[in-house]
Scaffold this active site. Structure first.
Site, PDB file in Angstrom:
ATOM      1  N   CYS A 123     -20.293 -20.547   0.899  1.00 54.62           N
ATOM      2  CA  CYS A 123     -21.004 -21.260  -0.177  1.00 54.62           C
ATOM      3  C   CYS A 123     -21.052 -20.456  -1.482  1.00 54.62           C
ATOM      4  O   CYS A 123     -21.433 -21.002  -2.518  1.00 54.62           O
ATOM      5  CB  CYS A 123     -22.415 -21.627   0.271  1.00 54.62           C
ATOM      6  SG  CYS A 123     -22.441 -22.580   1.794  1.00 54.62           S
ATOM      7  N   HIS A 256     -26.600 -22.754  -5.849  1.00 47.70           N
ATOM      8  CA  HIS A 256     -25.924 -23.451  -4.755  1.00 47.70           C
ATOM      9  C   HIS A 256     -26.889 -24.466  -4.148  1.00 47.70           C
ATOM     10  O   HIS A 256     -28.056 -24.159  -3.892  1.00 47.70           O
ATOM     11  CB  HIS A 256     -25.479 -22.427  -3.703  1.00 47.70           C
ATOM     12  CG  HIS A 256     -25.085 -23.059  -2.414  1.00 47.70           C
ATOM     13  ND1 HIS A 256     -24.173 -24.102  -2.353  1.00 47.70           N
ATOM     14  CD2 HIS A 256     -25.484 -22.828  -1.141  1.00 47.70           C
ATOM     15  CE1 HIS A 256     -24.040 -24.468  -1.088  1.00 47.70           C
ATOM     16  NE2 HIS A 256     -24.822 -23.718  -0.338  1.00 47.70           N
ATOM     17  N   ASN A 286     -25.333 -30.413   1.182  1.00 47.88           N
ATOM     18  CA  ASN A 286     -24.765 -29.096   0.887  1.00 47.88           C
ATOM     19  C   ASN A 286     -23.241 -29.195   1.005  1.00 47.88           C
ATOM     20  O   ASN A 286     -22.719 -29.380   2.101  1.00 47.88           O
ATOM     21  CB  ASN A 286     -25.337 -28.094   1.890  1.00 47.88           C
ATOM     22  CG  ASN A 286     -24.807 -26.687   1.703  1.00 47.88           C
ATOM     23  OD1 ASN A 286     -23.845 -26.461   0.966  1.00 47.88           O
ATOM     24  ND2 ASN A 286     -25.429 -25.744   2.382  1.00 47.88           N
TER      25      ASN A 286
HETATM   26  N1  ACO Z   1     -34.480 -33.906  12.711  1.00 54.29           N
HETATM   27  C1  ACO Z   1     -35.626 -33.777  13.364  1.00 54.29           C
HETATM   28  N2  ACO Z   1     -36.050 -32.611  13.868  1.00 54.29           N
HETATM   29  C2  ACO Z   1     -35.284 -31.552  13.690  1.00 54.29           C
HETATM   30  C3  ACO Z   1     -34.056 -31.599  13.012  1.00 54.29           C
HETATM   31  C4  ACO Z   1     -33.662 -32.851  12.517  1.00 54.29           C
HETATM   32  N3  ACO Z   1     -32.508 -33.029  11.837  1.00 54.29           N
HETATM   33  N4  ACO Z   1     -33.509 -30.383  13.003  1.00 54.29           N
HETATM   34  C5  ACO Z   1     -34.364 -29.566  13.630  1.00 54.29           C
HETATM   35  N5  ACO Z   1     -35.434 -30.275  14.061  1.00 54.29           N
HETATM   36  C6  ACO Z   1     -36.587 -29.798  14.791  1.00 54.29           C
HETATM   37  C7  ACO Z   1     -36.305 -28.585  15.647  1.00 54.29           C
HETATM   38  O1  ACO Z   1     -35.745 -28.958  16.876  1.00 54.29           O
HETATM   39  C8  ACO Z   1     -37.667 -27.993  15.793  1.00 54.29           C
HETATM   40  O2  ACO Z   1     -38.370 -28.694  16.781  1.00 54.29           O
HETATM   41  P1  ACO Z   1     -39.371 -27.921  17.791  1.00 54.29           P
HETATM   42  O3  ACO Z   1     -40.414 -27.325  16.901  1.00 54.29           O
HETATM   43  O4  ACO Z   1     -39.832 -29.019  18.660  1.00 54.29           O
HETATM   44  O5  ACO Z   1     -38.503 -26.901  18.447  1.00 54.29           O
HETATM   45  C9  ACO Z   1     -38.333 -28.303  14.446  1.00 54.29           C
HETATM   46  O6  ACO Z   1     -37.571 -29.359  13.865  1.00 54.29           O
HETATM   47  C10 ACO Z   1     -38.355 -27.126  13.513  1.00 54.29           C
HETATM   48  O7  ACO Z   1     -37.031 -26.542  13.488  1.00 54.29           O
HETATM   49  P2  ACO Z   1     -36.709 -25.363  12.576  1.00 54.29           P
HETATM   50  O8  ACO Z   1     -35.261 -25.001  12.695  1.00 54.29           O
HETATM   51  O9  ACO Z   1     -37.717 -24.277  12.797  1.00 54.29           O
HETATM   52  O10 ACO Z   1     -36.975 -26.054  11.176  1.00 54.29           O
HETATM   53  P3  ACO Z   1     -37.110 -25.405   9.773  1.00 54.29           P
HETATM   54  O11 ACO Z   1     -38.402 -25.746   9.174  1.00 54.29           O
HETATM   55  O12 ACO Z   1     -36.674 -23.975   9.770  1.00 54.29           O
HETATM   56  O13 ACO Z   1     -36.022 -26.235   8.978  1.00 54.29           O
HETATM   57  C11 ACO Z   1     -33.814 -25.932   8.097  1.00 54.29           C
HETATM   58  C12 ACO Z   1     -34.651 -26.158   9.341  1.00 54.29           C
HETATM   59  C13 ACO Z   1     -33.967 -27.142   7.189  1.00 54.29           C
HETATM   60  C14 ACO Z   1     -32.369 -25.759   8.467  1.00 54.29           C
HETATM   61  C15 ACO Z   1     -34.375 -24.683   7.399  1.00 54.29           C
HETATM   62  O14 ACO Z   1     -34.393 -23.590   8.269  1.00 54.29           O
HETATM   63  C16 ACO Z   1     -33.611 -24.322   6.194  1.00 54.29           C
HETATM   64  O15 ACO Z   1     -33.710 -24.979   5.190  1.00 54.29           O
HETATM   65  N6  ACO Z   1     -32.839 -23.234   6.266  1.00 54.29           N
HETATM   66  C17 ACO Z   1     -31.983 -22.853   5.185  1.00 54.29           C
HETATM   67  C18 ACO Z   1     -30.652 -23.026   5.684  1.00 54.29           C
HETATM   68  C19 ACO Z   1     -29.795 -23.840   4.817  1.00 54.29           C
HETATM   69  O16 ACO Z   1     -30.140 -24.455   3.844  1.00 54.29           O
HETATM   70  N7  ACO Z   1     -28.567 -23.797   5.222  1.00 54.29           N
HETATM   71  C20 ACO Z   1     -27.555 -24.456   4.542  1.00 54.29           C
HETATM   72  C21 ACO Z   1     -26.314 -23.686   4.746  1.00 54.29           C
HETATM   73  S1  ACO Z   1     -26.520 -22.079   4.237  1.00 54.29           S
HETATM   74  C22 ACO Z   1     -26.206 -22.046   2.695  1.00 54.29           C
HETATM   75  O17 ACO Z   1     -25.670 -22.944   2.144  1.00 54.29           O
HETATM   76  C23 ACO Z   1     -26.667 -20.830   2.029  1.00 54.29           C
END
Ligand code: ACO
Length: 329
Positions: A123, A256, A286
């Site tokens: 990215c 990004h 993304n």
């Molecule tokens: N729909 C519903 N529930 C979901 C989904 C979904 N699509 N995905 C995950 N969950 C659930 C999980 O199973 C978990 O459930 P549980 O508590 O029962 O186990 C709960 O939601 C929380 O999951 P987490 O992974 O802890 O959620 P978090 O609040 O961390 O959000 C996310 C996840 C959005 C990916 C977050 O970590 C984030 O924004 N990270 C940044 C990563 C990013 O943006 N990456 C993009 C690529 S990297 C880049 O471009 C730099």
């Protein structure tokens, strides 16, 4: 420009391309439900800010999107493909293992002869590619460059992993850079920290005529989130320091487009109002290396970014890689 004049790099044209197939969160929810995967529009919007993304159809590759974005950028720069003497494509989803997608794009543009190569920094790829092109222009080895970010991330998503497949989209963005006697790109800053390879990767590879390992995206979302917010602030401050500017002097920030919460946290740390942040993650998801030039092109074409505006581009992604480019548009 005479030989004593310092050579600078300016962006003289922008273009972008989104594949026509648009999936709203509601569309994706239905598609995933048919596989027994549960998610919701509310969850996706609240955690990521994403409302829709575009996916390519079968048979459409990164080079197709890249060539289309490049043609729009050439048109807006008022130049022809054979005016270009350097092509760099940033992509993590190349058409082939080799040759470079840049070579395929060159052929699709109907030109030959100039150097063409890919940059792989996930990215951060566009910011890396822009920095390389700027250095080559300032060194005198190119005068007019096409720098493109192009991705078909839909090809490397695991649609059984709801934690990642809702985040990404396909697309391409391009800029034409030209040597200039007035500064455009003012400062650049690039970094990588290979200790974090495992938090965001597609670990599979091709060997002996087979795919070895898992060829789909794996991510530790929380680790990525924490690292991203920290490095986006530090690289922004570094390019501002290098250029002798302050954050208040910025007209536009284009980070990004990973996640609205990362964009908001970055703006908060730099004390910038969200009105100065270009946001396309809601409509594009993304798109990895394509996200910055796509967002730039959207904001140029809708009239927000104008000639002379101070713009900061910031990339962060797998590797772990990050960096920024500060420029006067
Ligand atoms: N729909 C519903 N529930 C979901 C989904 C979904 N699509 N995905 C995950 N969950 C659930 C999980 O199973 C978990 O459930 P549980 O508590 O029962 O186990 C709960 O939601 C929380 O999951 P987490 O992974 O802890 O959620 P978090 O609040 O961390 O959000 C996310 C996840 C959005 C990916 C977050 O970590 C984030 O924004 N990270 C940044 C990563 C990013 O943006 N990456 C993009 C690529 S990297 C880049 O471009 C730099």
């Amino acid at each position: 420009m005479n030989s004593a004049t310092p050579r600078h790099t300016r962006i003289v044209g922008t273009g972008s391309c989104l594949p026509p197939r648009r999936l709203s969160n509601a569309d994706l929810v239905v598609q995933l439900a048919s596989r027994g995967i549960e998610t919701s529009d509310e969850w996706i919007v609240e955690r990521t800010g994403i409302r829709a993304r575009h996916f390519v159809d079968d048979g459409v590759n990164a080079s197709d999107l890249a060539a289309r974005a490049a043609r729009y950028a050439l048109e807006s720069a008022g130049c022809r493909a054979d005016d270009i003497d350097l092509i760099i494509v940033a992509t993590s989803t190349p058409d082939m293992v080799f040759p470079a997608t840049a070579s395929i794009v060159q052929n699709k543009l109907g030109v030959c002869g100039c150097p063409a190569f890919d940059v792989q920094a996930v990215c951060s790829g566009f910011v890396y590619a822009l920095t390389v092109a700027d250095a080559m222009i300032r060194a005198g080895s190119a005068r007019r460059a096409l720098v493109i970010g192009a991705e078909v991330f839909s090809r490397i998503l695991d649609f059984n992993d709801r934690g990642t497949c809702v985040l990404f989209g396909d697309g391409a963005g391009a800029v034409v850079l030209a040597a200039s006697d007035t500064p455009g790109i003012l400062a650049t800053d690039l970094h990588a920290d290979g200790r974090h390879v495992g938090i965001l990767c597609v670990p599979g590879t091709v060997s002996g005529g087979q795919v070895l390992g898992d060829p789909v995206l794996k991510m530790d979302g929380q680790a990525v989130f924490k690292l991203a917010v920290g490095v986006l602030e530090s690289t922004a401050r570094t390019v501002l320091d290098k250029a002798g500017r302050s954050a208040e002097q910025l007209d536009w920030l284009i980070p990004h487009q990973a996640n609205i919460r990362i964009l908001q946290a970055t703006a908060r740390k730099l004390k910038l109002p969200m009105e100065k942040v270009i946001v396309t993650v809601d409509q594009h998801g993304n798109t990895s290396a394509a996200s910055i030039p796509l967002a730039l092109d959207v904001a140029v074409r809708d009239g927000r970014i104008r000639a002379g505006d101070s713009v900061m581009l910031e990339g962060v992604g797998g590797g772990f890689t990050w960096g920024a480019v500060l420029l006067d548009f």
